[in-house]
Design an enzyme around this catalytic site. Structure first.
Site, short mmCIF file in Angstrom:
data_model
loop_
_atom_site.label_atom_id
_atom_site.label_comp_id
_atom_site.label_asym_id
_atom_site.label_seq_id
_atom_site.Cartn_x
_atom_site.Cartn_y
_atom_site.Cartn_z
CD GLU A 153 -2.96 -1.11 2.30
OE1 GLU A 153 -4.07 -1.58 2.10
OE2 GLU A 153 -2.60 -0.68 3.41
CG HIS A 183 -8.91 5.84 2.08
ND1 HIS A 183 -8.89 5.56 0.74
CD2 HIS A 183 -8.33 4.79 2.70
CE1 HIS A 183 -8.30 4.38 0.55
NE2 HIS A 183 -7.95 3.88 1.73
NE ARG A 204 -4.47 5.48 3.28
CZ ARG A 204 -4.95 4.65 4.16
NH1 ARG A 204 -5.42 5.11 5.30
NH2 ARG A 204 -4.98 3.37 3.92
CG HIS A 220 -9.86 6.37 6.11
ND1 HIS A 220 -10.76 5.33 6.01
CD2 HIS A 220 -8.65 5.79 6.30
CE1 HIS A 220 -10.11 4.18 6.13
NE2 HIS A 220 -8.84 4.44 6.31
NE ARG A 276 -4.42 5.32 9.83
CZ ARG A 276 -4.81 4.45 8.90
NH1 ARG A 276 -4.01 3.47 8.50
NH2 ARG A 276 -6.01 4.56 8.36
C1 SIN Z 1 -7.60 0.55 3.16
O1 SIN Z 1 -7.78 -0.65 2.95
O2 SIN Z 1 -7.22 1.32 2.29
C2 SIN Z 1 -7.89 1.08 4.54
C3 SIN Z 1 -6.95 0.57 5.54
C4 SIN Z 1 -6.25 1.69 6.25
O3 SIN Z 1 -6.82 2.75 6.43
O4 SIN Z 1 -5.08 1.54 6.61
#
Ligand code: SIN
Length: 532
Positions: free
Chosen positions: A123, A239, A285, A346, A381
């Protein structure tokens, strides 16, 4: 409610909130102390359930603690507490082992070249594959497993009939439990030796959120009412990719979709992240959400596209069965069409300031999970560090609680509640007004003039809500709103006081922090600061 009917009961450890943090703590404390877990049914729909992507931890032999620490510090834009980051990262593998021992159905890696038995995805911000997951519904899988164990544990009493609306203190200002409302609106005082808040964040003060039942800072304000310090409230995370579906419920499109190769496109077809950051769609993010926001402004479109069609039908169904099924139900086949996405509130990076054991500045009051600010996230975060934080701090807090017993002094008397009636429609109107103000002036981009307008409009709103709160009979919706309005005001204050752009706090009227020459500084506020 006349005072004679107040119900008071005694408890050992009281946990408020039954997401991943609260349940983990309860399961670890049970065995040494008795636990009462206040867990309204809505906790099943809280933020934990929607942490789709997974849990970041150093599990692959090709990864190491230093790399996870370094990635977290970069994502946090210079404001993380490095001690908290290292502590969290180093506790990660044992927390995952514990979940595996409970039977969480993490997705296995069956490929012959796998160097770890479970599949690890990527991610934003992560330089390595380090996110263990249960398909694309990790939060749900972890929550259901923990809930099953907690429900059958003899030392855990779950109270799903109560909602906490405030905390109790003794004459020395030590926390002594919580004031709750039951389903008939009757006040109950749960007097406890130690109290742990696991109530979630404050995304509910915004209009569009990634979870259908977001918290609105209730736990933060309950702690603040007892004098607890709040930290870094200005860092509210949006998010980047919530499904754009004006007629449907909020639905997150996991960051793992970009981790597995999903591409962001503007509505005129440009892959805009390539021009902005060498990490492209896997930049942290704050950067991706801001870029999407700018593209939406530029094109005038209410969304951008997230395209996965090039990954192929089989890979999409295999990696993202929940997202695929949800979108199909909403009339969108993501194997053939790009997904319309929009940023949404988020995660709150700020919250109750805590130490490495979850201890707040109020004796016998602890905070874990999103309600807390441990210093791990800094100004932004990193993806999938949130469930990790829930697990690690629930476990360290439980270890601390196992070594102590709380005070036995009586709580001081609560103020006499009013008996008036406030119409539901007024509470709804006030909440809509609050969300509109925050979404308009205190969102992905905030400016000085907008923050001043927000401050003014929130003070007006606060006066009306306070008058209703003080005269009406206790009611959970009004109590939640009263907490939310004050939390919003403190958030605006923190944002106005920060004279730099950093991480999630982007104010074009303030220089980037790299240009100010000032040392990184977390923001710290108390409830009294609203009246200074
Ligand atoms: C996501 O799956 O993008 C959300 C998980 C997170 O906020 O770390």
């Amino acid at each position: 409610m006349p005072p004679s009917t107040l119900v008071r009961s005694e408890h050992d450890v009281l946990v408020i909130g039954g997401g991943v943090a609260g349940l983990t703590l309860a399961l670890h404390v049970a065995g040494t102390r008795r636990v009462t877990l206040v867990r309204p049914a809505s906790d099943d729909q809280g933020a934990s359930r929607w942490a789709q992507g997974g849990i970041a931890a150093v599990l692959s032999p090709q990864d190491d603690f230093d790399a996870h620490v370094a990635d977290t510090l970069v994502a946090g834009d210079g404001l993380c507490d490095e001690r908290a980051v290292r502590f969290t990262v180093e506790q990660g593998p044992s927390a995952i082992e514990w979940l595996l021992s409970l039977g969480v159905p993490f997705t296995r890696d069956t490929s012959p070249t796998a160097n770890y038995p479970y599949h690890l995805t990527r991610e934003g911000g992560h330089g390595a594959r380090r996110i263990i997951h249960a398909e694309d519904a990790t939060g749900r899988a972890v929550l259901d497993t923990l809930k099953h164990h907690a429900q059958t544990h003899p030392d855990i009493t779950i109270r799903d009939d109560l909602v906490a609306i405030g905390l109790l203190a003794d004459a020395q200002q030590r926390c002594r439990g919580a004031r709750c409302l039951d389903s008939r609106g009757q006040l109950q005082e749960l007097v406890a030796g130690d109290t742990v808040l696991a109530t979630g964040g404050a995304s509910g003060i915004y209009r569009h959120t990634t979870s259908p039942h977001p918290a609105s800072g209730e736990g933060m304000m309950m702690a603040a009412e007892l004098g607890a310090e709040l930290m870094n409230l200005e860092f509210q995370q949006f998010h980047p990719t919530c499904l754009y579906d004006p007629d449907g419920p909020p639905f997150l499109i996991s960051e793992a979709v970009r981790g597995e190769g999903g591409r962001l496109l503007s509505t005129d077809g440009r892959r805009f992240m390539l021009e902005l950051d060498e990490r492209a769609e896997l930049a942290p993010r704050d950067i991706v959400a801001r870029a999407i926001d700018a593209e939406m402004q530029r094109t005038g479109s209410p969304h951008v596209w997230l395209d996965v069609t090039h990954l192929g039908d089989e890979a999409i169904r295999h990696h993202f069965p929940t997202i695929h099924a949800h979108c199909l139900k909403r009339g969108l086949d993501i194997t053939r069409q790009p997904i319309p996405v929009v940023p949404a509130a988020h995660y709150s990076c700020g919250g109750v300031a805590t130490d490495l054991d979850g201890g707040s500045s109020v004796p016998h009051l602890y905070a874990i999970g999103e309600v807390a600010c441990t210093g791990l996230h800094g100004a932004n975060r990193m993806a999938s560090n949130s469930l990790l934080e829930c697990l690690v701090y629930a476990r360290s807090c439980a270890a601390k609680l196992a070594t102590q017993r709380g005070p036995t002094t009586p709580p001081t008397a609560s103020t006499q509640p009013g008996a008036g009636v406030v119409e539901v429609r007024h509470v709804q109107q006030w909440r809509t007004a609050l969300r509109d103000i925050m979404s308009r002036y205190v969102a992905i981009v905030r400016r000085d003039a907008g923050l001043d307008t927000a401050s003014h409009e929130l003070s007006e709103l606060s006066r009306e809500v306070q008058a209703a709160f003080e005269s009406a009979a206790p009611n959970t919706a009004l109590a939640s709103l009263w907490h939310a309005v004050r939390l919003a005001r403190l958030t605006v204050l923190a944002a106005r006081q920060r004279r730099e752009s950093r991480g999630l706090h982007f104010n074009p009227d303030c220089p980037p922090h790299t240009e100010t020459g000032l040392a990184p500084r977390p923001s710290r506020l108390h409830l009294d600061d609203l009246f200074a």
